[in-house]
Write an enzyme that holds these catalytic residues in place. Sequence first.
Site, PDB file in Angstrom:
ATOM      1  CE  LYS A  17     -52.853 -16.918 -16.407  1.00 41.82           C
ATOM      2  NZ  LYS A  17     -51.847 -17.985 -16.425  1.00 41.82           N
ATOM      3  NE  ARG A  93     -46.743 -20.963 -15.315  1.00 40.62           N
ATOM      4  CZ  ARG A  93     -47.540 -21.564 -14.452  1.00 40.62           C
ATOM      5  NH1 ARG A  93     -47.079 -22.479 -13.662  1.00 40.62           N
ATOM      6  NH2 ARG A  93     -48.806 -21.229 -14.375  1.00 40.62           N
ATOM      7  NE  ARG A 130     -58.804 -15.617  -5.067  1.00 44.98           N
ATOM      8  CZ  ARG A 130     -57.981 -16.141  -5.972  1.00 44.98           C
ATOM      9  NH1 ARG A 130     -58.266 -16.029  -7.254  1.00 44.98           N
ATOM     10  NH2 ARG A 130     -56.905 -16.797  -5.585  1.00 44.98           N
ATOM     11  NE  ARG A 162     -59.775 -20.140  -3.133  1.00 40.79           N
ATOM     12  CZ  ARG A 162     -60.654 -20.994  -3.637  1.00 40.79           C
ATOM     13  NH1 ARG A 162     -60.596 -22.258  -3.337  1.00 40.79           N
ATOM     14  NH2 ARG A 162     -61.586 -20.585  -4.469  1.00 40.79           N
ATOM     15  NE  ARG A 173     -50.677 -18.341  -5.421  1.00 39.93           N
ATOM     16  CZ  ARG A 173     -51.440 -18.210  -4.332  1.00 39.93           C
ATOM     17  NH1 ARG A 173     -51.179 -18.889  -3.249  1.00 39.93           N
ATOM     18  NH2 ARG A 173     -52.457 -17.373  -4.338  1.00 39.93           N
TER      19      ARG A 173
END
Length: 213
Positions: A17, A93, A130, A162, A173
């Site tokens: 995004k 949201r 990542r 992370r 999530r």
Amino acid sequence: MIPGARIVILGRQGAGKGTQCVRLSRHYVVPHISTGDMLRGAVREGTDLGRTAKEIMDSGGLVGDEVMIGIVDERLQRADARTRGYILDGFPRTVVQANALDEVAGDKPLDIVIDLFVAREVVIRRISARRVCRDCGTNYTATGTERYPWICEVCGGDVMQRDDDTPEAVNRRLDLYEEQTAPLIDYYEGQGRLIVVDGVGDPEDPIVDRLGH
Ligand SMILES: [Zn+2]
């Protein structure tokens, strides 16, 4: 001069995004309004909003509809958004927020709502690969052929994953996102405003084509 546009962008984390918002914001010369960035900014600056938001986020909650609607309403009243339009990222949201946005927008309704679609397995793979330098923040992508310990090419720091990029955390999530967003997709589909864009190919052209400018 290209006319402005009023756009909402939806999409899973890791769907790209950010890149898409930068492109669209340049093309239409409209501000990219990211509620995530606004909240993080408020927390950094220690404003009243920032303190409220931090408390909620630290306790693992989501900032409520009323607060979010207030923030977005205020931002959309500014001259740039009123005259040119905007790209809204991170809001709405919930359907309550979507209703409020329609009210705030009044006689200047949204042009389109983009659902930047990337399959769940693909974003999980992207996010799980990542890595980031603990010291300077440089981003890396793991390919499985790295030597460990992995040392940052820029500063010599440790390159790590992370804590919230593990498959378990990413799945949590994504579940939350899907639960929240499914009703929104229906809402905007019902209004005839939704377009689904393939986030794996080059998503620029279909969006611009759809708006016709
Ligand atoms: Zn580094």
